[in-house]
Scaffold this motif. Structure first.
Motif, PDB file in Angstrom:
ATOM      1  N   ARG A 106       0.753  -1.371  -0.188  1.00 59.13           N
ATOM      2  CA  ARG A 106      -0.294  -0.322  -0.227  1.00 59.13           C
ATOM      3  C   ARG A 106       1.101   1.382  -0.264  1.00 59.13           C
ATOM      4  NH1 ARG A 106      -4.141   0.373  -1.717  1.00 59.13           N
ATOM      5  NH2 ARG A 106      -4.967   1.625  -0.823  1.00 59.13           N
ATOM      6  N   THR A 107       2.093   0.856  -0.485  1.00 58.11           N
ATOM      7  CA  THR A 107       3.045   2.239  -0.260  1.00 58.11           C
ATOM      8  C   THR A 107       4.020   2.262  -2.241  1.00 58.11           C
ATOM      9  OG1 THR A 107       3.299   2.138   1.675  1.00 58.11           O
ATOM     10  CG2 THR A 107       4.714   3.896   0.514  1.00 58.11           C
ATOM     11  N   ASP A 108       3.509   3.233  -2.606  1.00 60.20           N
ATOM     12  CA  ASP A 108       3.599   2.913  -4.482  1.00 60.20           C
ATOM     13  C   ASP A 108       5.109   2.884  -4.725  1.00 60.20           C
ATOM     14  OD1 ASP A 108       4.021   5.332  -3.827  1.00 60.20           O
ATOM     15  OD2 ASP A 108       2.644   6.240  -5.507  1.00 60.20           O
ATOM     16  N   PHE A 486      -0.510  -0.957  -4.424  1.00 54.01           N
ATOM     17  CA  PHE A 486      -0.242  -0.160  -5.735  1.00 54.01           C
ATOM     18  C   PHE A 486       0.357  -0.599  -6.702  1.00 54.01           C
ATOM     19  CE2 PHE A 486      -1.572   2.390  -1.873  1.00 54.01           C
ATOM     20  CZ  PHE A 486      -2.786   3.314  -2.697  1.00 54.01           C
ATOM     21  N   GLN A 501      -4.153   4.707 -10.998  1.00 56.45           N
ATOM     22  CA  GLN A 501      -3.530   4.192 -10.051  1.00 56.45           C
ATOM     23  C   GLN A 501      -4.983   3.148  -9.227  1.00 56.45           C
ATOM     24  OE1 GLN A 501      -1.410   2.285  -8.162  1.00 56.45           O
ATOM     25  NE2 GLN A 501       0.200   3.570  -8.081  1.00 56.45           N
ATOM     26  N   PRO A 503      -6.906   2.733  -6.044  1.00 55.78           N
ATOM     27  CA  PRO A 503      -7.592   3.477  -4.793  1.00 55.78           C
ATOM     28  C   PRO A 503      -7.095   3.128  -3.705  1.00 55.78           C
ATOM     29  CG  PRO A 503      -8.846   1.527  -5.493  1.00 55.78           C
ATOM     30  CD  PRO A 503      -8.535   1.582  -6.814  1.00 55.78           C
TER      31      PRO A 503
ATOM     32  N   ARG B  96       7.167  14.784  -3.793  1.00 51.63           N
ATOM     33  CA  ARG B  96       5.918  15.506  -2.589  1.00 51.63           C
ATOM     34  C   ARG B  96       5.585  15.854  -1.897  1.00 51.63           C
ATOM     35  NH1 ARG B  96       5.167   8.620  -2.878  1.00 51.63           N
ATOM     36  NH2 ARG B  96       3.452   8.276  -4.205  1.00 51.63           N
ATOM     37  N   ALA B 117      -9.380  10.029  -4.402  1.00 53.29           N
ATOM     38  CA  ALA B 117     -10.599   9.222  -4.203  1.00 53.29           C
ATOM     39  C   ALA B 117     -10.670  11.058  -2.480  1.00 53.29           C
ATOM     40  CB  ALA B 117     -10.835   8.896  -3.630  1.00 53.29           C
ATOM     41  N   ASN B 120      -9.488   9.653   0.854  1.00 59.22           N
ATOM     42  CA  ASN B 120      -8.697   9.177   0.813  1.00 59.22           C
ATOM     43  C   ASN B 120      -8.723  11.071   1.917  1.00 59.22           C
ATOM     44  OD1 ASN B 120      -8.171   6.904   0.752  1.00 59.22           O
ATOM     45  ND2 ASN B 120      -7.954   7.013  -1.597  1.00 59.22           N
ATOM     46  N   ASN B 132      -1.755   9.868   3.124  1.00 60.61           N
ATOM     47  CA  ASN B 132      -0.533   8.517   3.044  1.00 60.61           C
ATOM     48  C   ASN B 132       0.087   9.029   1.414  1.00 60.61           C
ATOM     49  OD1 ASN B 132      -0.160   6.493   1.496  1.00 60.61           O
ATOM     50  ND2 ASN B 132      -1.960   4.978   2.197  1.00 60.61           N
ATOM     51  N   GLN B 133       1.155   9.215   1.659  1.00 54.14           N
ATOM     52  CA  GLN B 133       2.060   9.724   0.617  1.00 54.14           C
ATOM     53  C   GLN B 133       1.886   9.404  -0.739  1.00 54.14           C
ATOM     54  OE1 GLN B 133       5.730   7.921  -0.026  1.00 54.14           O
ATOM     55  NE2 GLN B 133       5.319   6.266   1.280  1.00 54.14           N
ATOM     56  N   THR B 134       1.659   7.781  -0.997  1.00 50.71           N
ATOM     57  CA  THR B 134       0.975   8.030  -1.936  1.00 50.71           C
ATOM     58  C   THR B 134      -0.219   8.488  -3.000  1.00 50.71           C
ATOM     59  OG1 THR B 134       1.020   4.892  -1.186  1.00 50.71           O
ATOM     60  CG2 THR B 134       0.181   5.513  -3.569  1.00 50.71           C
ATOM     61  N   TYR B 135      -1.267   8.673  -2.158  1.00 45.93           N
ATOM     62  CA  TYR B 135      -2.207  10.648  -2.805  1.00 45.93           C
ATOM     63  C   TYR B 135      -0.800  11.676  -2.843  1.00 45.93           C
ATOM     64  CZ  TYR B 135      -5.345   6.242  -1.126  1.00 45.93           C
ATOM     65  OH  TYR B 135      -5.393   4.855  -0.934  1.00 45.93           O
ATOM     66  N   ALA B 219       5.949   5.495   7.512  1.00 50.80           N
ATOM     67  CA  ALA B 219       6.159   4.734   5.968  1.00 50.80           C
ATOM     68  C   ALA B 219       5.625   6.070   5.349  1.00 50.80           C
ATOM     69  CB  ALA B 219       5.872   3.049   5.303  1.00 50.80           C
ATOM     70  N   ASN B 220       4.752   6.983   5.363  1.00 49.53           N
ATOM     71  CA  ASN B 220       3.813   7.881   5.407  1.00 49.53           C
ATOM     72  C   ASN B 220       3.975   9.183   6.301  1.00 49.53           C
ATOM     73  OD1 ASN B 220       1.807   6.248   3.810  1.00 49.53           O
ATOM     74  ND2 ASN B 220       1.248   5.707   5.202  1.00 49.53           N
TER      75      ASN B 220
END
Lengths: 503, 305
Positions: A106-108, A486, A501, A503, B96, B117, B120, B132-135, B219-220
């Motif tokens: 869950r971490t890209d 991801f 990507q 969700p 980021r 979304a 999130n 969350n860093q991915t977003y 991680a985030n």
């Protein structure tokens, strides 16, 4: 066993500006070009062996904890740490470094998602080059058919994992499954491909496996169990059908393997021998088989899970079973002996005093030689899974008597006191699942079973689960977005056509 | 004084390919860029008298780098913390976008990638963030190239005694302190950490600018982001030299024409934005575990016959 070392770049296209000066030799001394590889079936077979080797070797796709990432076999270990049946007492590899706590998927930009994605796509890429070129090499038709069929099997195998990790689960009630999976390159010239639907990936997997099954009919025999063959393709076809809730096909293909009886279920002695020697384990259909000189004391599957592997990780962090699941195993079942509820020096001898004992620790996997480099053959497919697929598919297809009979073939082999089940409906399915979880523990199934059956992950229900090992990640609801990995950041950046990507 | 502008073409770049392709990367002769800037050097005796001289030598350098061409099929190349694109410089950060800490629970707040979304998104005081860093949104975040680099050497001479020192400095530019990031991350038990982590967010310390110390969230909380950029300006005392030429009348007796006694110190001090940070470590602005320039003290006597 003949395994030809193939440099990772063996299939690499020679790129760049070839210097045309005569006094310079432009042929690389460390890489081989396609024109040289694909001249004879013998050389093409070396390329194929390269894929098999890549499947067990310490990864080169990331430098982050590479030791705990032995190729595809490391993925099998990793996903088992994403379930609840296999766990460990403290936070180390597989739990806090990505899988167990679900941070990796869950971490890209995490090494875990990159490693899973790239490992599987590299298998696909190398299989594609073989498939593109095999028709034009010199060699017998039967060898060509074998190499082609194995490459198709490997490609299907890789995609069957990719679609399960990166796509939302396949739902037979919602055809066509339009949710996005992964790109689907099927030729070496397919580059920068967009993500396609889960339905399309499965269609390709089925087509590859069924084409392979036809080809194997005219193919030469495999050298040993490290290669795929017709039974492997049929076994994978049954596995894929079960994942797609396509019970008629799951029954058809699993039954063919069972009825073929090429891989009879192991007896008690074999079962207790440590799951490390594929040629002598009758039910192993396909295995990843490193040889002694390919051994990697720390970067192998057995280095991460064998109870007697002399690595810091295994000495200090033995793998344990879900104690509630353990309690469901009958006392006379040989599988009960795979774990020890209260290990002591007497009932659980270990190579040195540096090894830690932990309740419910496993002795299922043992290295071939304690003094050697943590070596063992990793089972990729066993016939006991075929019985379990068949029983589950019968139960789902409203054929409980067949399900009970099939399950009993397996349980009676494991337990002399086994009684044929009289359960029906959910109770029967549950009984089959318990057997499946116990039988396939440590072989990379539980997480994928939860996902395909759309169930929740509930580690809180496991009495001996150490929540600290996974940073308190104890529950994931069924259907939650966390069930999808991801797409790696570097894919999103380098592939302009990839699409959205997850969700 | 000098103005320079140097262009380079057909540069070899490592071109990343999608992970779903057969190969991950290729080397290609692509891309052009230029470097331009001023170099200015001034030297003067500021004081010159019979017994005392003060000489000052100083120089300044500026660098401007710009990428002028990249291949049409890969107009943008992202590599590590940098992104390469026509019109930008080679050392432009692409990261980021970190904003700060949510006072309610200590989460790290990032600017959301457009199209994230709603599920999130977290709204704090009417502004939308993600935790969350991915977003999180990527964006250009300055460059590792400083605005100005310079140095000066002062030399004082009084009779036979001479003292000189060299000071190097740089103004501007950003440094990506990955070592600090590692020391602020809590991904494994029993690892060394930075003292700043003591100031992490807690319910009792809600205004902290350091996210909560959460093993499962590190991680985030500590993702690679603009949070770890720091001003690369520094000033360092590179060299100090004190020397004394022995008087001729003494030397005559031992038949030596020249003798000098000296003491030299190198790398004596550096002041940068964060204690212990050495922005000279890497020109691309990302540090690693390396030895700091060693501090050298030397004493000596030089004889000339």
């Amino acid at each position: 066993m003949k395994k030809i070392i193939l440099l990772t770049g063996a299939l690499a296209l020679m790129v760049g500006s070839g210097c045309k000066k005569e006094y310079l030799d432009t042929a690389s001394t460390e890489q081989v070009d396609i024109g040289t590889i694909f001249t004879t079936t013998e050389k093409a077979n070396a390329a194929l062996n390269g894929i098999y080797r890549y499947m067990f070797e310490r990864t080169v796709e990331t430098t982050s904890n590479a030791q705990g990432k032995p190729g595809l076999t490391g993925i099998l270990l990793g996903v088992d740490h994403m379930g609840e049946d296999l766990h460990q007492a403290s936070a180390t590899w597989f739990t806090s470094t990505g899988e167990g706590n679900y941070v990796g998927p869950r971490t890209d930009n995490h090494a875990v998602t990159r490693y899973y994605y790239r490992t599987l796509f590299r298998m696909v890429g190398n299989a594609n080059i073989i498939l593109d070129n095999i028709d034009n090499v010199i060699g017998t038709d039967s060898e060509k058919a074998r190499i082609k069929a194995e490459a198709l099997t490997l490609r299907a195998y890789a995609y069957s994992y990719l679609v399960q990790f990166y796509g939302k689960r396949y739902d037979a009630a919602a055809k066509p499954n339009a949710q996005l999976a992964v790109p689907l390159p099927l030729k070496s010239t397919d580059v920068k491909m967009p993500r396609v639907s889960v339905e399309e990936v499965y269609a390709s997997v089925i087509k590859d496996l069924e084409t392979a099954i036809d080809l194997y009919a005219t193919a030469s025999t495999r050298a040993n169990k490290s290669h795929a063959n017709i039974w492997v393709a049929k076994g994978l076809r049954a596995r894929v059908a079960l994942t797609m809730q396509d019970y008629p096909n799951a029954i058809k293909f699993a039954k063919e393997v069972v009825d073929g009886n090429q891989f009879p279920l192991m007896n008690e002695t074999a079962y207790l021998s440590g799951f490390n020697d594929a040629p002598n384990l009758s039910e192993v259909m396909w295995a990843s088989m490193p040889t002694l000189n390919q051994g990697d004391a720390f970067g192998s599957y057995f280095a991460q899970i064998a109870y007697n592997a002399n690595t810091t990780y295994q000495r200090g962090t033995p793998k344990r079973i879900n104690s509630a699941l353990y309690d469901l195993i009958s006392a006379t079942d040989v599988r009960k002996k795979m774990w020890e509820k209260a290990p002591t020096a007497a009932n659980f001898p270990l190579p040195t005093t540096a090894f830690v004992r932990s309740p419910y620790m496993s002795r299922k996997f043992s290295v071939k030689d304690i003094a050697g480099p943590s070596l063992g053959d990793v089972s990729l497919l066993r016939s006991s899974e075929m019985y379990l697929i068949l029983a589950e598919a019968y139960a789902k297809a409203a054929q409980p008597a067949n399900a009970q009979n099939t399950l009993f073939v397996l349980t009676s082999k494991r337990d002399p006191n086994a009684v044929k089940s009289t359960n029906l409906g959910d109770a029967l399915l549950n009984e089959i699942m318990v057997n499946r979880r116990v039988e396939l523990w440590g072989e990379g199934f539980r997480y994928l079973d939860l996902k395909r059956l759309n169930q929740a992950l509930d580690r809180a229900a496991v009495p001996n689960y150490a929540s600290i090992s996974v940073a308190e990640k104890m529950k994931i609801p069924a259907g939650d977005v966390q069930w999808e990995f991801f797409i790696p950041r570097s894919e999103m950046e380098a592939n302009p056509n990839i699409g959205p990507q997850n969700p | 004084m000098e103005y320079y502008k140097k262009g380079s073409g057909q540069l070899i770049f490592e071109l990343p390919l999608p992970l779903s392709d057969g190969m991950e990367k290729i080397l290609k002769n692509i891309g052009s860029m230029y470097n331009s800037g001023f170099e200015l050097q001034l030297g003067a005796d500021l004081v010159r008298s019979k017994n005392f001289t003060w000489n000052l030598l100083t120089n300044w350098t500026t660098i401007k780098n710009e990428i002028t061409k990249l291949p049409a099929e890969t107009p943008v190349i992202t590599s590590g913390t940098k992104r390469r694109e026509v019109g930008k410089d080679y050392y432009s950060y692409w990261l980021r976008q970190y904003v700060g800490v949510d006072a309610t629970d200590g989460s790290a707040l990032y600017i959301p990638e457009p199209g994230t979304a709603p599920a999130n998104i977290r709204t704090v005081n009417g502004v939308e963030y993600v935790t969350n860093q991915t977003y999180a949104k990527f964006d250009y975040s300055g460059t590792a190239i400083p605005d100005l680099m310079g140095s000066f050497i002062n030399t004082f001479s009084y009779k036979n005694l001479s003292l000189s020192f060299q000071v190097n400095y740089q103004i501007g530019g950003k440094f990506y302190d990955s070592i600090y990031q590692g020391l602020m991350s809590t991904s494994s038990y029993g690892a060394a950490m930075h003292a700043d982590i003591l100031n992490s967010w807690t319910p009792a310390n809600p205004t902290s600018n350091t996210p909560r110390m959460d093993y499962g969230y590190t991680a985030n909380a500590n993702a690679t982001s603009s949070r770890w950029l720091i001003d690369a300006s520094y000033i360092s005392l590179r060299n100090v030299n004190l020397s004394y030429n022995l008087p001729k009348n003494l030397l005559g007796k031992i038949d030596v024409s020249n003798a000098r006694v000296f003491v030299t110190g190198e790398n004596l001090a550096m002041i940068s934005k964060r204690k212990g940070l050495d922005p000279t470590e890497a020109f691309d602005g990302v540090n690693a575990f390396t030895f700091v320039p060693s501090r050298i003290l030397s004493f000596g006597v030089n004889f000339s016959l």
